[in-house]
Design a protein around this motif. Structure first.
Motif, PDB file in Angstrom:
ATOM      1  N   ASP A  68       6.825  23.390   8.686  1.00 28.80           N
ATOM      2  CA  ASP A  68       7.659  23.547   7.268  1.00 28.80           C
ATOM      3  C   ASP A  68       7.357  25.325   7.263  1.00 28.80           C
ATOM      4  O   ASP A  68       7.891  25.726   6.264  1.00 28.80           O
ATOM      5  N   LEU A  69       6.794  26.314   7.229  1.00 29.26           N
ATOM      6  CA  LEU A  69       6.414  27.421   8.340  1.00 29.26           C
ATOM      7  C   LEU A  69       5.892  28.114   8.811  1.00 29.26           C
ATOM      8  O   LEU A  69       4.826  27.090   9.116  1.00 29.26           O
ATOM      9  N   VAL A  70       5.729  29.188   8.833  1.00 33.25           N
ATOM     10  CA  VAL A  70       5.255  30.060  10.847  1.00 33.25           C
ATOM     11  C   VAL A  70       4.160  30.426  10.210  1.00 33.25           C
ATOM     12  O   VAL A  70       4.698  32.110   9.036  1.00 33.25           O
ATOM     13  N   VAL A  71       3.210  31.063  10.674  1.00 35.70           N
ATOM     14  CA  VAL A  71       2.077  32.433  10.599  1.00 35.70           C
ATOM     15  C   VAL A  71       2.325  32.598  11.794  1.00 35.70           C
ATOM     16  O   VAL A  71       1.862  32.705  13.355  1.00 35.70           O
ATOM     17  N   VAL A  72       2.426  34.246  11.743  1.00 31.96           N
ATOM     18  CA  VAL A  72       2.317  34.673  13.499  1.00 31.96           C
ATOM     19  C   VAL A  72       1.685  36.124  12.828  1.00 31.96           C
ATOM     20  O   VAL A  72       1.454  36.815  11.887  1.00 31.96           O
ATOM     21  N   ASN A  73       0.383  35.921  13.369  1.00 26.75           N
ATOM     22  CA  ASN A  73      -0.711  36.725  13.747  1.00 26.75           C
ATOM     23  C   ASN A  73      -0.118  38.041  15.555  1.00 26.75           C
ATOM     24  O   ASN A  73      -0.118  37.669  15.987  1.00 26.75           O
ATOM     25  N   THR A  74      -0.184  39.416  14.154  1.00 24.36           N
ATOM     26  CA  THR A  74       0.603  40.544  15.146  1.00 24.36           C
ATOM     27  C   THR A  74      -0.543  41.019  15.571  1.00 24.36           C
ATOM     28  O   THR A  74      -1.771  40.997  15.061  1.00 24.36           O
ATOM     29  N   CYS A  75       0.408  41.871  16.784  1.00 28.46           N
ATOM     30  CA  CYS A  75      -1.098  43.200  17.522  1.00 28.46           C
ATOM     31  C   CYS A  75      -0.101  44.103  17.101  1.00 28.46           C
ATOM     32  O   CYS A  75       0.939  44.376  17.196  1.00 28.46           O
ATOM     33  N   GLY A  76      -1.100  45.438  16.692  1.00 30.56           N
ATOM     34  CA  GLY A  76      -0.323  46.450  16.845  1.00 30.56           C
ATOM     35  C   GLY A  76      -0.747  48.082  17.154  1.00 30.56           C
ATOM     36  O   GLY A  76      -0.554  49.091  16.242  1.00 30.56           O
ATOM     37  N   MET A 112       1.047  -1.005  -0.075  1.00 29.72           N
ATOM     38  CA  MET A 112      -0.211  -0.113   0.006  1.00 29.72           C
ATOM     39  C   MET A 112       0.716   0.803   0.024  1.00 29.72           C
ATOM     40  O   MET A 112       1.951   1.028   0.526  1.00 29.72           O
ATOM     41  N   ALA A 113       0.502   1.886  -0.757  1.00 32.02           N
ATOM     42  CA  ALA A 113       1.206   3.474  -0.429  1.00 32.02           C
ATOM     43  C   ALA A 113       1.252   3.916   0.790  1.00 32.02           C
ATOM     44  O   ALA A 113       0.323   4.113   1.242  1.00 32.02           O
ATOM     45  N   ARG A 114       2.472   4.656   0.607  1.00 27.63           N
ATOM     46  CA  ARG A 114       2.465   5.474   2.050  1.00 27.63           C
ATOM     47  C   ARG A 114       1.523   6.717   1.902  1.00 27.63           C
ATOM     48  O   ARG A 114       2.349   7.359   0.893  1.00 27.63           O
ATOM     49  N   LYS A 115       0.879   7.497   2.857  1.00 20.18           N
ATOM     50  CA  LYS A 115       0.326   8.656   2.811  1.00 20.18           C
ATOM     51  C   LYS A 115       1.492   9.863   3.444  1.00 20.18           C
ATOM     52  O   LYS A 115       1.949   9.626   3.705  1.00 20.18           O
ATOM     53  N   PRO A 116       2.079  10.874   2.365  1.00 17.89           N
ATOM     54  CA  PRO A 116       2.825  11.130   2.431  1.00 17.89           C
ATOM     55  C   PRO A 116       3.044  12.470   3.141  1.00 17.89           C
ATOM     56  O   PRO A 116       1.262  12.786   3.732  1.00 17.89           O
ATOM     57  N   ARG A 117       3.897  13.308   3.834  1.00 18.93           N
ATOM     58  CA  ARG A 117       3.677  13.296   5.522  1.00 18.93           C
ATOM     59  C   ARG A 117       2.684  14.759   4.741  1.00 18.93           C
ATOM     60  O   ARG A 117       2.984  15.803   3.877  1.00 18.93           O
ATOM     61  N   ALA A 118       1.757  15.158   5.933  1.00 20.51           N
ATOM     62  CA  ALA A 118       0.924  16.394   5.681  1.00 20.51           C
ATOM     63  C   ALA A 118       1.949  17.754   5.745  1.00 20.51           C
ATOM     64  O   ALA A 118       2.816  17.803   6.520  1.00 20.51           O
ATOM     65  N   PRO A 119       1.420  18.563   4.976  1.00 20.47           N
ATOM     66  CA  PRO A 119       2.393  19.987   5.412  1.00 20.47           C
ATOM     67  C   PRO A 119       1.905  20.224   6.777  1.00 20.47           C
ATOM     68  O   PRO A 119       0.931  20.590   7.369  1.00 20.47           O
ATOM     69  N   HIS A 120       2.982  20.633   7.440  1.00 26.74           N
ATOM     70  CA  HIS A 120       2.732  21.236   8.939  1.00 26.74           C
ATOM     71  C   HIS A 120       3.393  22.923   8.877  1.00 26.74           C
ATOM     72  O   HIS A 120       4.174  23.190   8.430  1.00 26.74           O
ATOM     73  N   VAL A 121       2.250  23.382   9.370  1.00 27.56           N
ATOM     74  CA  VAL A 121       2.242  25.332   9.787  1.00 27.56           C
ATOM     75  C   VAL A 121       2.416  25.130  11.342  1.00 27.56           C
ATOM     76  O   VAL A 121       1.436  25.190  12.289  1.00 27.56           O
ATOM     77  N   GLY A 122       3.641  26.144  11.391  1.00 25.50           N
ATOM     78  CA  GLY A 122       3.176  26.799  13.060  1.00 25.50           C
ATOM     79  C   GLY A 122       2.543  28.198  13.087  1.00 25.50           C
ATOM     80  O   GLY A 122       2.287  28.493  11.936  1.00 25.50           O
ATOM     81  N   PHE A 123       2.050  27.725  14.370  1.00 28.74           N
ATOM     82  CA  PHE A 123       1.225  29.667  14.664  1.00 28.74           C
ATOM     83  C   PHE A 123       1.410  29.862  15.537  1.00 28.74           C
ATOM     84  O   PHE A 123       1.710  29.210  16.936  1.00 28.74           O
ATOM     85  N   VAL A 124       1.829  31.318  15.590  1.00 25.42           N
ATOM     86  CA  VAL A 124       2.380  32.373  16.544  1.00 25.42           C
ATOM     87  C   VAL A 124       0.956  33.288  16.341  1.00 25.42           C
ATOM     88  O   VAL A 124       0.828  34.045  16.073  1.00 25.42           O
ATOM     89  N   SER A 125       0.209  33.167  17.889  1.00 31.48           N
ATOM     90  CA  SER A 125      -0.887  34.106  17.972  1.00 31.48           C
ATOM     91  C   SER A 125      -0.931  35.418  19.347  1.00 31.48           C
ATOM     92  O   SER A 125      -1.041  34.819  20.383  1.00 31.48           O
ATOM     93  N   LEU A 126      -0.758  36.933  18.332  1.00 30.33           N
ATOM     94  CA  LEU A 126      -0.915  37.735  19.388  1.00 30.33           C
ATOM     95  C   LEU A 126      -2.136  38.118  20.031  1.00 30.33           C
ATOM     96  O   LEU A 126      -2.611  38.837  18.975  1.00 30.33           O
ATOM     97  N   GLY A 127      -1.941  39.617  20.453  1.00 32.15           N
ATOM     98  CA  GLY A 127      -3.452  40.637  20.548  1.00 32.15           C
ATOM     99  C   GLY A 127      -4.269  40.128  21.575  1.00 32.15           C
ATOM    100  O   GLY A 127      -3.949  39.240  22.183  1.00 32.15           O
ATOM    101  N   CYS A 128      -5.564  40.580  20.731  1.00 32.79           N
ATOM    102  CA  CYS A 128      -6.632  40.793  21.978  1.00 32.79           C
ATOM    103  C   CYS A 128      -7.682  39.660  21.680  1.00 32.79           C
ATOM    104  O   CYS A 128      -6.363  39.037  20.413  1.00 32.79           O
ATOM    105  N   PRO A 129      -8.675  39.471  21.875  1.00 30.06           N
ATOM    106  CA  PRO A 129      -9.437  38.724  21.536  1.00 30.06           C
ATOM    107  C   PRO A 129     -10.218  38.637  20.017  1.00 30.06           C
ATOM    108  O   PRO A 129     -10.752  37.218  19.695  1.00 30.06           O
ATOM    109  N   LYS A 130     -10.236  39.676  19.255  1.00 28.60           N
ATOM    110  CA  LYS A 130     -10.640  40.018  18.184  1.00 28.60           C
ATOM    111  C   LYS A 130      -9.517  39.076  17.212  1.00 28.60           C
ATOM    112  O   LYS A 130      -9.781  38.631  16.636  1.00 28.60           O
ATOM    113  N   ALA A 131      -7.701  39.320  17.618  1.00 27.50           N
ATOM    114  CA  ALA A 131      -6.843  38.702  16.280  1.00 27.50           C
ATOM    115  C   ALA A 131      -6.650  37.728  17.075  1.00 27.50           C
ATOM    116  O   ALA A 131      -6.935  36.209  16.898  1.00 27.50           O
ATOM    117  N   ALA A 132      -7.748  37.093  18.422  1.00 26.76           N
ATOM    118  CA  ALA A 132      -7.933  35.183  18.445  1.00 26.76           C
ATOM    119  C   ALA A 132      -8.576  34.670  17.462  1.00 26.76           C
ATOM    120  O   ALA A 132      -8.338  33.526  16.678  1.00 26.76           O
TER     121      ALA A 132
END
Ligand code: SF4
Length: 448
Positions: free
Chosen positions: A46-54, A1-21
């Motif tokens: 594999d990459l990181v998304v940074v959710n910022t507050c300004g 059986m063919a192996r399922k390829p590794r799913a792409p992985h995203v890191g997530f950093v979230s800062l800020g207020c409840p609206k940003a959350a």
């Protein structure tokens, strides 16, 4: 059986207020729906998304530091959130970021993720819970009802970051609330930039909820939410007269007797300079009427000290207001000259020590008031919602306590309770922020 390829992985950093959350939850939900895994470490991503507050300068610094850390640890970084809408500050500081978007930009973030890390969706394996991905514990959730703001408070840059008010269709909001209720959520925290303005932009257009016509207006929304058997708590309620209409819903138990109303100041001249409603006597009359209609109402507010030109006597007007208003919970911020805010052009900027000293003085002044209001609860039976259990008992919140910003109720004999459970307790003691309570010999599950 063919192996399922590794799913792409995203890191997530979230800062800020409840609206940003809330933005973060939507992005995470979409990522999972498209087959991405969420990585708990920079290494595994594999990459990181940074959710910022300004919002204020300290938040800008924190966001830029978080981006720098993600770049150093991982190298592939997409930036979203309020800081992304502030000119080129992100690109100037960190030119190697892959993409930058503003807040509430789900599609743009997803486009950037697709460009740098294509999805590998397997619809038979990648299941997302119907309620989406949430950053809060299972028993409470934030529900965002609109984006942006039509006000132009002179200290605030949110309208330039997030634009004018855009209300979500009432059918969508209620559908999300129902899904959350079905998933076991016991408390909904209603958020927006200006909750009382819900529906103003669409002239309170009639929407449809399960085939039934319902106006896009806060009163109707709260009435419908009150049918779902959850606590419903309102945040960021601008003090419009229409707020009065909500009190009967609180008296009927459909809505928590809790209002988070950011008054910001009490001096008419300062309020005018802030471009906020400024009739303090009317506000005090309104608070008295609210308390008459709902004696157990908890009012939370925030204030800014050291606004440009604030004199010692104008600051004292604010302290006098606190004495008269007898608010339950108060937060204070020393004025911070946020880049781009109109108030920075006002004359009479105060030194930081004065702004901070007034903030400390305000908080000390309020301490006695908050403590007395909690003392009045000693001996009473209250319904609480259990947030956590530790070796000292259960940690819960009453109707008067929003998560993270208000106090807690420590139930000393609550070891056997369950997280997310409503229960009745007897209050035995308090300090300036928190209550102490007991279950007593007979456990009394609370009925909502
Ligand atoms: S109401 Fe709130 S979000 Fe809108 S401009 Fe004023 S402070 Fe900013």
């Amino acid at each position: 059986m063919a192996r399922k390829p590794r799913a792409p992985h995203v890191g997530f950093v979230s800062l800020g207020c409840p609206k940003a959350a809330s933005d973060a939850e939507q992005i995470l939900t979409r990522l999972r729906a498209e087959g991405y895994e969420i990585s708990g470490s920079y290494d595994g991503a594999d990459l990181v998304v940074v959710n910022t507050c300004g919002f204020i300068d300290a938040a800008v610094e924190e966001s830029l530091d978080a981006i720098g850390e993600a770049l150093a640890e991982n190298g592939k970084v997409i930036v979203t959130g309020c800081l992304g809408a502030k000119g080129t500050v992100v690109q100037d500081t960190h030119p190697s970021v892959l993409a930058v978007t503003g807040p509430h930009a789900l599609q743009e973030v997803m486009d950037a993720v697709h460009a740098h890390l294509p999805p590998q969706h397997d619809p038979f394996v990648d299941l997302v819970p119907a309620q989406g991905i949430r950053l809060t514990p299972d028993h409470y959730a934030y529900l965002k009802i609109s984006e942006g703001c039509n006000h132009r408070c002179s200290f605030c840059i949110i309208p330039s970051l997030r634009g004018d008010l855009v209300s979500r269709p009432i059918g969508d909001v209620l559908k999300e609330a129902e899904t959350l209720a079905d998933a076991g959520v016991r408390e909904l925290l209603i958020i927006s930039q200006d909750t009382s303005a819900y529906g103003v932009d669409v002239r309170y257009r009639t929407g449809f909820v399960g085939g039934k016509p319902v106006k896009t207006r806060l009163y109707e929304l709260c009435k419908e939410l009150g049918e779902l058997g959850m606590w419903v708590r309102l945040h960021y309620v601008y003090p419009y007269p229409s707020v009065d209409d909500l009190l009967p819903l609180m008296a009927e138990g459909r809505l928590l007797p809790y209002l988070d109303v950011p008054f910001q100041h009490a001096s008419p001249r300062i309020l005018k300079a802030m471009k906020r409603p400024g009739d303090v006597d009317k506000v005090l009359d309104r608070i008295a009427a609210w308390r008459k209609a709902v004696p157990d109402l908890t009012i939370r507010s925030t204030f800014i000290t050291g606004f440009p030109g604030e004199t010692e006597s104008e600051f004292n007007e604010l302290l006098d207001f606190l004495d008269a208003a007898q608010l339950d919970r108060v937060g204070a911020f020393a004025y911070s000259p946020v880049e781009g805010a109109a108030a920075n052009a006002l004359s009479g900027a105060l030194p930081e020590e004065v702004r901070e000293e007034r903030k400390m003085r305000l908080m000390r002044h309020q301490e006695d008031i908050s403590t007395q209001r909690l003392e009045a609860k000693i001996g009473r039976i209250l319904t609480v919602l259990v947030d956590d259990i530790d070796e000292e008992g259960a940690i819960a919140r009453s109707e008067g306590d929003a998560p993270d910003i208000d106090g807690l109720v420590y139930i000393t004999d609550g070891h056997d309770l369950e997280i997310g459970e409503f229960v009745e307790v007897t209050v035995t003691d308090c300090d300036v922020h928190d209550l102490y309570a007991e279950l007593g010999t007979e456990r009394r599950p609370a009925v909502l």
